[in-house]
Design a protein around this motif. Structure first.
Motif, short mmCIF file in Angstrom:
data_model
loop_
_atom_site.label_atom_id
_atom_site.label_comp_id
_atom_site.label_asym_id
_atom_site.label_seq_id
_atom_site.Cartn_x
_atom_site.Cartn_y
_atom_site.Cartn_z
N CYS A 176 0.92 -1.03 0.01
CA CYS A 176 0.01 0.05 0.01
C CYS A 176 1.03 1.26 -0.04
O CYS A 176 2.10 1.27 0.32
N LYS A 177 0.39 2.28 -0.32
CA LYS A 177 0.97 3.61 -0.29
C LYS A 177 0.56 4.37 0.95
O LYS A 177 -0.39 4.36 1.46
N SER A 178 1.87 4.75 1.44
CA SER A 178 1.80 5.59 2.81
C SER A 178 0.86 6.50 2.89
O SER A 178 0.41 7.35 2.00
N GLY A 179 0.02 6.49 3.86
CA GLY A 179 -1.15 7.69 4.18
C GLY A 179 -2.32 7.38 3.60
O GLY A 179 -3.15 8.11 3.46
N THR A 180 -2.37 6.08 2.88
CA THR A 180 -3.62 5.94 2.22
C THR A 180 -4.58 4.88 3.17
O THR A 180 -4.13 4.18 3.95
N VAL A 181 -6.08 4.80 2.80
CA VAL A 181 -6.96 4.14 3.68
C VAL A 181 -6.88 2.62 3.35
O VAL A 181 -6.65 2.40 1.86
N VAL A 182 -6.63 1.84 4.36
CA VAL A 182 -6.70 0.33 4.13
C VAL A 182 -7.51 -0.35 4.73
O VAL A 182 -8.11 -1.35 4.50
N GLU A 183 -8.26 0.37 6.07
CA GLU A 183 -9.43 -0.41 6.48
C GLU A 183 -10.16 0.66 7.18
O GLU A 183 -9.67 1.80 7.46
N LEU A 184 -11.65 0.07 7.34
CA LEU A 184 -12.63 1.13 7.89
C LEU A 184 -13.11 0.30 9.06
O LEU A 184 -13.36 -0.87 8.60
N THR A 185 -13.73 0.79 9.96
CA THR A 185 -14.38 0.12 11.16
C THR A 185 -15.75 1.13 11.41
O THR A 185 -15.44 1.93 11.64
N PRO A 186 -16.97 0.77 11.16
CA PRO A 186 -17.11 -0.68 10.40
C PRO A 186 -17.02 -0.69 8.81
O PRO A 186 -17.07 0.40 8.47
N HIS A 187 -17.07 -2.02 8.63
CA HIS A 187 -16.81 -1.97 7.14
C HIS A 187 -17.78 -3.11 6.60
O HIS A 187 -18.44 -3.56 7.49
N SER A 188 -17.84 -3.12 5.25
CA SER A 188 -18.86 -4.24 4.74
C SER A 188 -18.76 -5.59 5.44
O SER A 188 -17.76 -6.03 5.37
N PRO A 189 -19.80 -6.22 5.49
CA PRO A 189 -21.15 -6.35 5.16
C PRO A 189 -21.95 -5.42 6.23
O PRO A 189 -23.21 -5.40 5.93
N LYS A 190 -21.46 -4.82 7.15
CA LYS A 190 -22.16 -3.96 7.98
C LYS A 190 -22.71 -2.56 7.28
O LYS A 190 -21.98 -1.95 6.63
N ILE A 191 -23.95 -2.08 7.48
CA ILE A 191 -24.39 -1.03 6.82
C ILE A 191 -24.37 0.35 7.96
O ILE A 191 -24.74 0.27 9.22
N VAL A 192 -23.95 1.48 7.50
CA VAL A 192 -23.80 2.63 8.10
C VAL A 192 -24.87 3.39 7.77
O VAL A 192 -25.14 3.53 6.25
#
Length: 166
Positions: free
Chosen positions: A137-153
């Motif tokens: 991955c490139k430094s400073g870029t998004v690699v993970e979100l919480t909550p992530h799919s399959p959860k719905i926000v």
């Protein structure tokens, strides 16, 4: 013969004159004609013009712009790196409440500023931001979100972000 004498038809002169006037009127008026094909064509043309006008107004007003940008329109796809080994499902959130089906928003490889912009458009809150090790991955870029799919926000939810440590 006087006006009181019975007529052969059994009608008074007034009645005979009235019957003759009605017969002349009934036989002299033209039958109205309607151009049904023209009426149908004109109504279809009007309906199509109204639909096109409403669609144009929505486009000009920007009604579709927010949805297109949330689903990763052409302008955002250029910001993504060409190749990564990051798991896209971990950096994707499902935005619910806008349509029947939730909309998948993939932020893989986006910088924090762009991700914040997407959160603002979706009316989500940015939670904690941490650094994480991820290969390729490139430094400073998004690699993970919480909550992530399959959860719905939905609007007002908080999303935590993990950025690539390099």
């Amino acid at each position: 013969m006087s006006s009181y004498d019975p007529r052969s038809s059994g009608c008074t002169p007034f009645e005979e004159e009235l019957i003759n006037a009605m017969n002349n009127f009934a036989h002299s008026t033209a039958t109205p004609s309607f151009d049904t094909a023209g009426i149908v064509h004109r109504n279809r043309r009007r309906r199509a013009s109204i639909i096109a006008g409403v669609a144009t107004a929505l486009i000009v007003a920007g009604g579709g712009t927010a949805l297109a940008s949330m689903t990763g329109g052409a302008s955002q796809t250029a910001a993504k790196p060409a190749t990564t080994t990051v798991d896209h499902s971990k950096a994707t959130f499902l935005l619910g409440g806008l349509t029947k089906e939730p909309i998948a928003v993939d932020l893989t490889g986006w910088d924090l500023a762009t991700a914040k912009g997407q959160f603002l458009k979706a009316q989500l809150k940015l939670g904690t931001v941490v650094k994480a090790q991820s290969p390729g991955c490139k430094s400073g870029t998004v690699v993970e979100l919480t909550p992530h799919s399959p959860k719905i926000v939905v609007k007002g939810d908080t999303v935590n972000v993990a950025l690539c440590a390099g």
